[in-house]
Design a protein around this motif. Structure first.
Motif, PDB file in Angstrom:
ATOM      1  N   ALA A 210       2.704  -0.118   3.423  1.00 20.47           N
ATOM      2  CA  ALA A 210       1.509  -0.490   2.674  1.00 20.47           C
ATOM      3  C   ALA A 210       1.685   0.000   1.245  1.00 20.47           C
ATOM      4  CB  ALA A 210       0.258   0.127   3.293  1.00 20.47           C
ATOM      5  N   VAL A 211       1.658  -0.923   0.288  1.00 21.18           N
ATOM      6  CA  VAL A 211       1.682  -0.582  -1.132  1.00 21.18           C
ATOM      7  C   VAL A 211       0.238  -0.438  -1.581  1.00 21.18           C
ATOM      8  CG1 VAL A 211       2.491  -1.243  -3.416  1.00 21.18           C
ATOM      9  CG2 VAL A 211       3.768  -1.979  -1.391  1.00 21.18           C
ATOM     10  N   PHE A 212      -0.091   0.699  -2.194  1.00 21.66           N
ATOM     11  CA  PHE A 212      -1.482   1.013  -2.507  1.00 21.66           C
ATOM     12  C   PHE A 212      -1.599   1.496  -3.943  1.00 21.66           C
ATOM     13  CE2 PHE A 212      -4.998   4.283  -2.286  1.00 21.66           C
ATOM     14  CZ  PHE A 212      -6.039   3.367  -2.183  1.00 21.66           C
ATOM     15  N   ASP A 213      -2.583   0.952  -4.648  1.00 22.66           N
ATOM     16  CA  ASP A 213      -2.923   1.401  -5.991  1.00 22.66           C
ATOM     17  C   ASP A 213      -4.238   2.176  -5.911  1.00 22.66           C
ATOM     18  OD1 ASP A 213      -3.798   1.776  -8.587  1.00 22.66           O
ATOM     19  OD2 ASP A 213      -3.233  -0.227  -9.265  1.00 22.66           O
ATOM     20  N   PRO A 214      -4.209   3.511  -6.046  1.00 23.76           N
ATOM     21  CA  PRO A 214      -5.446   4.282  -5.913  1.00 23.76           C
ATOM     22  C   PRO A 214      -6.511   3.918  -6.935  1.00 23.76           C
ATOM     23  CG  PRO A 214      -3.520   5.710  -5.759  1.00 23.76           C
ATOM     24  CD  PRO A 214      -3.025   4.372  -6.218  1.00 23.76           C
ATOM     25  N   ASP A 215      -6.123   3.423  -8.115  1.00 23.90           N
ATOM     26  CA  ASP A 215      -7.107   3.083  -9.141  1.00 23.90           C
ATOM     27  C   ASP A 215      -7.889   1.823  -8.784  1.00 23.90           C
ATOM     28  OD1 ASP A 215      -6.494   5.276 -10.698  1.00 23.90           O
ATOM     29  OD2 ASP A 215      -5.006   4.210 -11.887  1.00 23.90           O
ATOM     30  N   SER A 216      -7.177   0.768  -8.401  1.00 22.33           N
ATOM     31  CA  SER A 216      -7.842  -0.495  -8.077  1.00 22.33           C
ATOM     32  C   SER A 216      -8.206  -0.605  -6.597  1.00 22.33           C
ATOM     33  CB  SER A 216      -6.951  -1.670  -8.456  1.00 22.33           C
ATOM     34  OG  SER A 216      -5.799  -1.713  -7.634  1.00 22.33           O
ATOM     35  N   GLU A 217      -7.656   0.295  -5.763  1.00 23.45           N
ATOM     36  CA  GLU A 217      -7.808   0.263  -4.309  1.00 23.45           C
ATOM     37  C   GLU A 217      -7.254  -1.030  -3.709  1.00 23.45           C
ATOM     38  OE1 GLU A 217     -11.755   1.265  -3.038  1.00 23.45           O
ATOM     39  OE2 GLU A 217     -11.472   3.367  -3.602  1.00 23.45           O
ATOM     40  N   SER A 218      -6.279  -1.622  -4.369  1.00 24.35           N
ATOM     41  CA  SER A 218      -5.619  -2.818  -3.848  1.00 24.35           C
ATOM     42  C   SER A 218      -4.491  -2.412  -2.904  1.00 24.35           C
ATOM     43  CB  SER A 218      -5.041  -3.658  -4.992  1.00 24.35           C
ATOM     44  OG  SER A 218      -6.056  -4.095  -5.865  1.00 24.35           O
ATOM     45  N   VAL A 219      -4.343  -3.178  -1.830  1.00 23.60           N
ATOM     46  CA  VAL A 219      -3.335  -2.886  -0.815  1.00 23.60           C
ATOM     47  C   VAL A 219      -2.577  -4.161  -0.473  1.00 23.60           C
ATOM     48  CG1 VAL A 219      -2.921  -1.997   1.510  1.00 23.60           C
ATOM     49  CG2 VAL A 219      -4.859  -1.147   0.203  1.00 23.60           C
TER      50      VAL A 219
END
Length: 241
Positions: A210-219
């Motif tokens: 799972a690739v996750f961007d903590p700022d945008s919460e996109s997964v």
């Protein structure tokens, strides 16, 4: 965050999208091997924004990386070994070493008792080296994958894991043996809890990412031994989300 918040739903239902599926054979091969890598590792006692308890899990890369890659793996999984041998070196060179990505290793013992033993051994080794010499964990991790045999053929028994460990500098096989004897039940409970959470996320096998961007919460998720091009696509989609 609770499990019903957006990023969690995205992981479970694929709202951002499953970007690659299957035990794919590679279109390209890396010239490097996992054992040749010298990545940095760090530990954390926090719970990530994705809701994953980071305590006790090896984390490759910078603690302040802008993106996270959650990697559910099994030492007996042949596609995990293929990923680590053929794609992970490119991921480290392109994203981990520049400080853009950190990778959280999560044991998911999919193939039975020996997989669980290897997962427990991994936790024991990480606990042993995490404060003094976290890079020694990688040497051990890579050495175990290099020894991978047929699933449940006995190559990953405690006795054999101890034998492999004796060849790894910076890891004490006697301490590992004591940990396997004394802490097995408690560490198995931790791994079972991680496995239950993985199931709640929709993870059904290894390797899953799972690739996750903590700022945008996109997964974005990937399943199977994917080539570096699939990770490039996943990372770009998450960065643009």
């Amino acid at each position: 965050m609770s499990l019903d918040q957006p990023s969690r739903r995205a992981l479970v239902t694929g709202l951002v999208g499953t970007l690659g599926v299957g035990g794919a054979y590679y279109l390209t091969r890396s010239d490097d091997t996992a054992h040749d890598l010298s990545p940095s590792f760090h530990s954390s006692d926090e719970t990530s924004q994705l809701g994953v308890e980071l305590r006790g899990k090896p984390i490759m890369g910078a603690s302040d990386a802008s993106l996270e890659l959650y990697y559910w793996t099994d030492f007996q999984c042949p596609f995990c070994e293929q990923f680590e041998r053929e794609t992970l070196p490119d991921l480290v060179r392109k994203y981990v070493e520049p400080g853009e990505l950190r990778i959280v290793f999560i044991s998911l013992p999919y193939f039975g008792a020996d997989s669980m033993t290897a997962a427990i051994a991994g936790k024991c080794v990480w606990d042993q080296v995490r404060d003094a010499d976290p890079s020694a964990y990688w040497d051990w991790h890579a050495a175990i994958f290099e020894e991978q045999g047929e699933k449940n053929s006995g190559w990953a028994t405690a006795e054999n894991l101890l034998e492999y460990t004796r060849s790894v500098d910076g890891v004490d096989a006697d301490s590992l043996e004591s940990c396997l004897d004394d802490r097995r039940s408690a560490l198995e409970d931790e791994i079972d809890a991680d496995s239950e959470q993985a199931r709640s996320f929709g993870v059904r096998g290894t390797p899953t990412f799972a690739v996750f961007d903590p700022d945008s919460e996109s997964v974005g998720t990937l399943v199977g031994a994917q080539p570096i091009e699939r990770f490039d696509e996943a990372i770009e989609r998450i960065k643009e989300a």
